[in-house]
Motif scaffolding. Sequence first.
Motif, PDB file in Angstrom:
ATOM      1  N   ILE A  53      16.210  28.172 -10.126  1.00  0.00           N
ATOM      2  CA  ILE A  53      17.606  27.752 -10.076  1.00  0.00           C
ATOM      3  C   ILE A  53      17.608  26.224 -10.121  1.00  0.00           C
ATOM      4  CG2 ILE A  53      19.686  27.635  -8.630  1.00  0.00           C
ATOM      5  CD1 ILE A  53      18.837  30.423  -7.488  1.00  0.00           C
ATOM      6  N   ILE A  54      18.374  25.677 -11.044  1.00  0.00           N
ATOM      7  CA  ILE A  54      18.500  24.214 -11.109  1.00  0.00           C
ATOM      8  C   ILE A  54      19.939  23.876 -10.752  1.00  0.00           C
ATOM      9  CG2 ILE A  54      18.347  22.154 -12.555  1.00  0.00           C
ATOM     10  CD1 ILE A  54      16.480  23.722 -14.427  1.00  0.00           C
ATOM     11  N   ILE A  55      20.105  23.026  -9.765  1.00  0.00           N
ATOM     12  CA  ILE A  55      21.449  22.627  -9.348  1.00  0.00           C
ATOM     13  C   ILE A  55      21.709  21.206  -9.817  1.00  0.00           C
ATOM     14  CG2 ILE A  55      22.966  22.220  -7.358  1.00  0.00           C
ATOM     15  CD1 ILE A  55      21.457  24.451  -5.898  1.00  0.00           C
ATOM     16  N   ILE A  56      22.820  21.005 -10.526  1.00  0.00           N
ATOM     17  CA  ILE A  56      23.159  19.650 -10.966  1.00  0.00           C
ATOM     18  C   ILE A  56      24.525  19.238 -10.433  1.00  0.00           C
ATOM     19  CG2 ILE A  56      21.682  19.422 -12.999  1.00  0.00           C
ATOM     20  CD1 ILE A  56      23.769  20.541 -14.723  1.00  0.00           C
ATOM     21  N   ALA A  57      24.602  18.010  -9.962  1.00  0.00           N
ATOM     22  CA  ALA A  57      25.836  17.516  -9.348  1.00  0.00           C
ATOM     23  C   ALA A  57      25.681  16.023  -9.082  1.00  0.00           C
ATOM     24  CB  ALA A  57      26.105  18.256  -8.041  1.00  0.00           C
ATOM     25  N   CYS A  58      26.742  15.414  -8.577  1.00  0.00           N
ATOM     26  CA  CYS A  58      26.723  14.007  -8.167  1.00  0.00           C
ATOM     27  C   CYS A  58      27.350  13.891  -6.774  1.00  0.00           C
ATOM     28  CB  CYS A  58      27.556  13.140  -9.108  1.00  0.00           C
ATOM     29  SG  CYS A  58      27.088  13.245 -10.835  1.00  0.00           S
ATOM     30  N   GLY A  59      26.982  12.858  -6.064  1.00  0.00           N
ATOM     31  CA  GLY A  59      27.642  12.488  -4.808  1.00  0.00           C
ATOM     32  C   GLY A  59      27.655  13.596  -3.770  1.00  0.00           C
ATOM     33  N   THR A  60      28.827  13.803  -3.196  1.00  0.00           N
ATOM     34  CA  THR A  60      28.976  14.825  -2.161  1.00  0.00           C
ATOM     35  C   THR A  60      28.623  16.210  -2.686  1.00  0.00           C
ATOM     36  OG1 THR A  60      30.576  13.611  -0.830  1.00  0.00           O
ATOM     37  CG2 THR A  60      30.755  15.997  -0.770  1.00  0.00           C
ATOM     38  N   SER A  61      28.965  16.483  -3.934  1.00  0.00           N
ATOM     39  CA  SER A  61      28.641  17.796  -4.512  1.00  0.00           C
ATOM     40  C   SER A  61      27.125  17.984  -4.588  1.00  0.00           C
ATOM     41  CB  SER A  61      29.273  17.919  -5.901  1.00  0.00           C
ATOM     42  OG  SER A  61      30.677  17.845  -5.794  1.00  0.00           O
ATOM     43  N   TRP A  62      26.413  16.886  -4.808  1.00  0.00           N
ATOM     44  CA  TRP A  62      24.946  16.940  -4.816  1.00  0.00           C
ATOM     45  C   TRP A  62      24.432  17.292  -3.410  1.00  0.00           C
ATOM     46  CZ3 TRP A  62      20.946  13.827  -2.700  1.00  0.00           C
ATOM     47  CH2 TRP A  62      19.687  13.995  -3.280  1.00  0.00           C
ATOM     48  N   HIS A  63      25.091  16.779  -2.399  1.00  0.00           N
ATOM     49  CA  HIS A  63      24.695  17.132  -1.030  1.00  0.00           C
ATOM     50  C   HIS A  63      24.907  18.628  -0.767  1.00  0.00           C
ATOM     51  CE1 HIS A  63      25.564  12.681   0.116  1.00  0.00           C
ATOM     52  NE2 HIS A  63      24.373  12.835  -0.419  1.00  0.00           N
ATOM     53  N   ALA A  64      26.015  19.168  -1.278  1.00  0.00           N
ATOM     54  CA  ALA A  64      26.236  20.617  -1.144  1.00  0.00           C
ATOM     55  C   ALA A  64      25.109  21.363  -1.852  1.00  0.00           C
ATOM     56  CB  ALA A  64      27.599  21.010  -1.717  1.00  0.00           C
ATOM     57  N   GLY A  65      24.672  20.818  -2.974  1.00  0.00           N
ATOM     58  CA  GLY A  65      23.557  21.407  -3.719  1.00  0.00           C
ATOM     59  C   GLY A  65      22.276  21.424  -2.905  1.00  0.00           C
ATOM     60  N   LEU A  66      22.056  20.359  -2.138  1.00  0.00           N
ATOM     61  CA  LEU A  66      20.847  20.315  -1.296  1.00  0.00           C
ATOM     62  C   LEU A  66      20.893  21.398  -0.216  1.00  0.00           C
ATOM     63  CD1 LEU A  66      20.010  16.585  -0.444  1.00  0.00           C
ATOM     64  CD2 LEU A  66      18.752  18.117  -1.947  1.00  0.00           C
ATOM     65  N   VAL A  67      22.062  21.607   0.358  1.00  0.00           N
ATOM     66  CA  VAL A  67      22.198  22.690   1.342  1.00  0.00           C
ATOM     67  C   VAL A  67      21.864  24.024   0.655  1.00  0.00           C
ATOM     68  CG1 VAL A  67      23.787  23.959   2.862  1.00  0.00           C
ATOM     69  CG2 VAL A  67      23.932  21.457   2.725  1.00  0.00           C
ATOM     70  N   ALA A  68      22.363  24.163  -0.563  1.00  0.00           N
ATOM     71  CA  ALA A  68      22.130  25.410  -1.315  1.00  0.00           C
ATOM     72  C   ALA A  68      20.647  25.637  -1.603  1.00  0.00           C
ATOM     73  CB  ALA A  68      22.935  25.397  -2.606  1.00  0.00           C
ATOM     74  N   GLU A  69      19.911  24.560  -1.788  1.00  0.00           N
ATOM     75  CA  GLU A  69      18.473  24.699  -2.021  1.00  0.00           C
ATOM     76  C   GLU A  69      17.819  25.427  -0.835  1.00  0.00           C
ATOM     77  OE1 GLU A  69      16.266  20.980  -2.155  1.00  0.00           O
ATOM     78  OE2 GLU A  69      14.565  22.009  -3.084  1.00  0.00           O
ATOM     79  N   TYR A  70      18.187  25.005   0.368  1.00  0.00           N
ATOM     80  CA  TYR A  70      17.636  25.657   1.562  1.00  0.00           C
ATOM     81  C   TYR A  70      18.076  27.115   1.612  1.00  0.00           C
ATOM     82  CZ  TYR A  70      16.208  21.088   3.370  1.00  0.00           C
ATOM     83  OH  TYR A  70      15.595  19.878   3.543  1.00  0.00           O
ATOM     84  N   LEU A  71      19.337  27.376   1.274  1.00  0.00           N
ATOM     85  CA  LEU A  71      19.885  28.740   1.339  1.00  0.00           C
ATOM     86  C   LEU A  71      19.210  29.663   0.328  1.00  0.00           C
ATOM     87  CD1 LEU A  71      23.665  27.764   1.501  1.00  0.00           C
ATOM     88  CD2 LEU A  71      22.441  28.987   3.324  1.00  0.00           C
TER      89      LEU A  71
END
Length: 366
Positions: A53-71
């Motif tokens: 899974i590759i998550i792409i985003a910027c700023g705050t949305s990128w932070h949400a992506g980091l949480v998703a990585e753990y999930l």
Amino acid sequence: EKGGYEHFMLKEINEQPRSIADCMRGRLDAQAGRLIVGGLRDYINKFQNADRIIIIACGTSWHAGLVAEYLFEEFARIPVEVEYASEFRYRNPVINEGDFVIAISQSGETADTLAAIELAKSKGATIFGVCNVVGSSIARATHAGSYTHAGPEIGVASTKAFTAQISVLTMMALMLGYQRGTLAESKYMQLLNELEAIPAKVEKALESNAQIEYIASQYKDARNFLYLGRGYNFPVALEGALKLKEISYIHAEGYPAAEMKHGPIALIDEEMPVVFIATKDSSYEKIVSNIQEVKARKGKIIAVVTEGDTSVKSMADHVIEIPATHEALVPLLSVIPLQLLSYHIAVMRGCNVDQPRNLAKSVTVE
Ligand code: F6R
């Protein structure tokens, strides 16, 4: 239009019990043991069998992506990479047909995220959007997607969109884990119940507002802030620091707490407020020792802790309590006091909270 609040940001922070519930409505029914993220329907096989899974985003949305990585890694056991859209698109990344790309964007108009989507699409990957604005460019450019349903976010600093993004991504991870058999049924059921209880717990977390306002008054003139967290709270530390810098113009850095000794600890003296996100979870003992390290160097400690905590309370200058929940859901609660802290500090400094200098709500230029 601000619903009696002085700023959109404060209104949007306070809307979170409702916006998170709106995001889960029709998708989650814990009682019935049902969780359906409708947007995934046509691509469920691709999602379940993704190599990566590759998550792409910027700023705050990128932070949400980091949480998703753990999930995703914890529950679905699929490797995840979280990419800044701007770096991903310009570095000739390796993308394959077996990759499932998730693009996260509140506005759905961020130029770099859109360009990264087009690149991944041209390489044959499946692209799934997590957007807030219905019918936005990113929502249209993706193969499928799920809206966050947080409602319009007017304040430039993203708050309710962030918690809605995490809510959608959490539902996706739980659904995927359960279907892949990597998340046991009993644990899955427990998590569905915990997730359903989140809006009421956010409401509870918001009750610390007056106390946070007092803390803000004590630190509003600080020149720097450090935010530290581990595990699921590491992305929350990054988000807390971003919220503070963008609206109060105070320099702030977020770090994984264990990295402190590799450099940032040199910054600590009696002038340095350090915000620890130290909830009762698997890294609690570790973060307690990080707090001791800061205390020994006379740093000022503001800690977000789980209700009833005593160890951190005995060391910190200030503690802000949030309700207990499953460790994987903590970001939905621990970010709330950090949003309020940055809000109050910015107001006390006379900053334009809803429209900070140099920032735009959607970044449509590269
Ligand atoms: C932070 C903030 C920005 C946005 C970023 C991405 O509060 O608002 O960092 O998160 O510009 O925007 P979207 O999510 O619209 O792609």
